[in-house]
Design a protein around this motif. Structure first.
Motif, short mmCIF file in Angstrom:
data_model
loop_
_atom_site.label_atom_id
_atom_site.label_comp_id
_atom_site.label_asym_id
_atom_site.label_seq_id
_atom_site.Cartn_x
_atom_site.Cartn_y
_atom_site.Cartn_z
N LYS A 67 55.59 31.20 50.85
CA LYS A 67 55.10 31.46 49.65
C LYS A 67 55.31 32.84 49.05
CE LYS A 67 51.14 28.48 49.99
NZ LYS A 67 49.51 28.37 49.84
N ASP A 68 55.85 32.72 47.84
CA ASP A 68 56.16 34.24 47.18
C ASP A 68 54.93 35.11 47.21
OD1 ASP A 68 58.88 33.39 46.90
OD2 ASP A 68 58.76 32.63 44.81
N GLU A 69 53.90 34.40 46.71
CA GLU A 69 52.59 35.30 46.39
C GLU A 69 52.23 36.10 47.79
OE1 GLU A 69 48.92 32.19 47.26
OE2 GLU A 69 49.94 32.02 45.12
N ASP A 70 52.39 35.40 48.91
CA ASP A 70 52.02 36.07 50.24
C ASP A 70 53.13 37.19 50.48
OD1 ASP A 70 50.16 34.21 50.36
OD2 ASP A 70 50.82 33.18 51.83
N ASN A 71 54.40 36.92 50.21
CA ASN A 71 55.26 37.85 50.55
C ASN A 71 55.10 38.93 49.45
OD1 ASN A 71 56.69 36.54 52.61
ND2 ASN A 71 57.86 35.33 51.22
N ILE A 72 54.81 38.94 48.36
CA ILE A 72 54.61 40.17 47.47
C ILE A 72 53.37 40.71 47.92
CG2 ILE A 72 53.84 40.41 45.12
CD1 ILE A 72 55.44 38.35 44.15
N LEU A 73 52.39 39.95 48.21
CA LEU A 73 51.17 40.86 48.82
C LEU A 73 51.42 41.54 50.11
CD1 LEU A 73 48.15 38.53 47.97
CD2 LEU A 73 48.55 40.72 46.95
N LYS A 74 52.17 41.09 50.64
CA LYS A 74 52.26 41.84 52.14
C LYS A 74 53.05 43.05 51.78
CE LYS A 74 54.77 41.31 56.55
NZ LYS A 74 55.27 40.42 57.45
N SER A 75 54.08 43.03 50.62
CA SER A 75 55.04 44.20 50.64
C SER A 75 54.37 45.15 49.78
CB SER A 75 56.45 43.62 50.13
OG SER A 75 56.23 43.22 48.83
N LYS A 76 53.39 44.73 49.06
CA LYS A 76 52.73 45.70 47.87
C LYS A 76 51.78 46.77 48.53
CE LYS A 76 54.41 44.30 43.76
NZ LYS A 76 55.14 45.29 42.75
N ASP A 77 51.87 47.99 48.00
CA ASP A 77 50.96 48.79 48.37
C ASP A 77 49.68 48.86 47.48
OD1 ASP A 77 52.51 50.26 50.20
OD2 ASP A 77 53.46 51.58 48.70
N LEU A 78 48.50 48.96 47.83
CA LEU A 78 47.45 48.57 47.22
C LEU A 78 47.22 49.50 45.73
CD1 LEU A 78 44.63 47.46 47.46
CD2 LEU A 78 43.52 49.59 48.46
N ASP A 79 47.92 50.84 45.66
CA ASP A 79 47.81 51.47 44.65
C ASP A 79 48.79 50.53 43.39
OD1 ASP A 79 46.61 53.25 45.43
OD2 ASP A 79 48.25 54.65 46.08
N ALA B 139 22.65 36.28 48.29
CA ALA B 139 24.01 35.68 48.52
C ALA B 139 24.64 35.57 47.08
CB ALA B 139 23.91 34.28 48.90
N PHE B 140 25.90 35.50 47.10
CA PHE B 140 26.67 35.42 45.72
C PHE B 140 28.10 34.83 45.88
CE2 PHE B 140 27.76 39.46 47.99
CZ PHE B 140 28.96 39.46 47.83
N THR B 141 28.74 34.41 44.73
CA THR B 141 29.91 33.52 44.93
C THR B 141 30.88 34.12 43.48
OG1 THR B 141 31.02 31.42 44.93
CG2 THR B 141 29.15 31.70 43.53
N GLY B 142 32.19 34.20 43.71
CA GLY B 142 32.93 34.52 42.69
C GLY B 142 34.41 34.44 43.16
N THR B 143 35.20 35.03 42.18
CA THR B 143 36.80 34.93 42.27
C THR B 143 37.28 36.38 42.11
OG1 THR B 143 36.57 32.88 41.21
CG2 THR B 143 38.91 34.04 41.41
N LEU B 144 38.13 36.49 43.20
CA LEU B 144 39.01 37.91 43.36
C LEU B 144 40.42 37.58 42.79
CD1 LEU B 144 38.96 40.71 44.15
CD2 LEU B 144 39.68 39.93 46.38
N SER B 145 40.81 38.31 41.82
CA SER B 145 42.01 38.10 41.19
C SER B 145 43.02 39.22 41.72
CB SER B 145 42.07 37.78 39.45
OG SER B 145 43.46 37.76 39.17
N ILE B 146 44.00 39.04 42.20
CA ILE B 146 44.90 40.28 42.65
C ILE B 146 46.09 40.23 41.59
CG2 ILE B 146 46.10 41.38 44.51
CD1 ILE B 146 44.61 39.84 46.69
N GLN B 147 46.41 41.22 40.77
CA GLN B 147 47.40 41.14 39.87
C GLN B 147 48.53 42.56 40.25
OE1 GLN B 147 44.98 41.49 36.17
NE2 GLN B 147 43.89 39.65 36.46
N ASN B 148 49.52 42.29 39.56
CA ASN B 148 50.62 43.43 39.53
C ASN B 148 50.04 44.31 38.36
OD1 ASN B 148 51.51 42.14 37.11
ND2 ASN B 148 53.23 41.54 38.11
N LEU B 149 50.91 45.30 38.21
CA LEU B 149 50.48 46.44 37.28
C LEU B 149 50.83 46.02 36.03
CD1 LEU B 149 52.38 49.60 39.08
CD2 LEU B 149 49.84 48.84 38.95
N PHE B 150 51.40 44.53 35.73
CA PHE B 150 51.49 44.06 34.44
C PHE B 150 50.46 43.03 34.08
CE2 PHE B 150 55.87 45.70 35.77
CZ PHE B 150 55.89 46.48 34.45
#
Length: 214
Positions: free
Chosen positions: A182-194, A138-149
């Motif tokens: 939520k701005d963060e959710d709208n940004i994630l929904k619209s952003k491409d993975l790249d 098992a393991f635990t950790g944090t996933l940080s999703i960031q923009n290109l900046f």
């Protein structure tokens, strides 16, 4: 000649003294604050001095007998210590992240949006590779999703108890609730993975033999 010299020394002392040379006096704070502001004290030093006096008040630290200049120097010394500690902590956290990442790496290979039973979700397809010589329990950790900046959009805590044999990769899809307000959710929904940067910070890895890495 002596009289001229004495007058020169007195005038020099008077010209060099200022609001920072005044002793702290709680009853005179308003007047002293005005004098300090008019003396040309920088905004940064003003805020630092005020913050330190507030801290002293809450911590019951006696400032009597100290000049505002001495109090400001104490505040600056404390700030330096804080900066050194913050830098040390940041370095230790980065070293830990790199050390644990040698055992367990993460990649996000898909991101999406789903609507199910009138509920909306953001989905994340993740692949975890066990690079250690032992099987992971098992393991635990944090996933940080960031923009290109490298500015964080969303942080997700993960705790996973699906075993991963040594040298193998585990894949799974995880969800978070989607909130259109939520701005963060709208940004994630619209952003491409790249257009996203994924930073994985493992906190603790437990192996099947009972040992752990953290």
């Amino acid at each position: 000649m002596k009289k001229i010299l004495l007058l020169f020394v007195i005038s020099l002392i008077v010209s060099c003294s200022g609001p920072l040379d005044r002793e702290y006096n709680e009853d005179m704070l308003e007047e002293d604050a005005k004098a300090l502001k008019e003396s040309g004290l920088s905004e940064e030093d003003t805020q630092m001095l005020a913050g330190w006096m507030i801290r002293a008040k809450f911590k019951d630290i006696d400032l009597k007998g100290k000049t505002y200049g001495e109090i400001l120097e104490e505040a600056k010394d404390y700030k330096k210590e804080e900066e050194i500690l913050a830098e040390k902590t940041k370095k230790e956290e980065e070293e830990k992240r790199q050390r644990l990442n040698t055992a367990l790496t993460l990649a996000m290979y898909d991101k999406g949006y789903e609507k199910y039973n009138y509920e909306e979700y953001l989905t994340y397809s993740l692949a975890f590779e066990n690079k250690a010589a032992q099987d992971i329990r098992a393991f635990t950790g944090t996933l940080s999703i960031q923009n290109l900046f490298e500015k964080e959009i969303k942080s997700i805590s993960l705790t996973i108890d699906d075993p991963i044999p040594a040298g193998e990769t585990y894949k799974g899809t995880y969800t978070t609730d989607y909130n259109q307000f939520k701005d963060e959710d709208n940004i994630l929904k619209s952003k491409d993975l790249d257009d996203l940067i994924i930073v994985w910070t493992p906190e603790k890895i437990i192996f099947t033999d009972g040992t752990s890495l953290e």
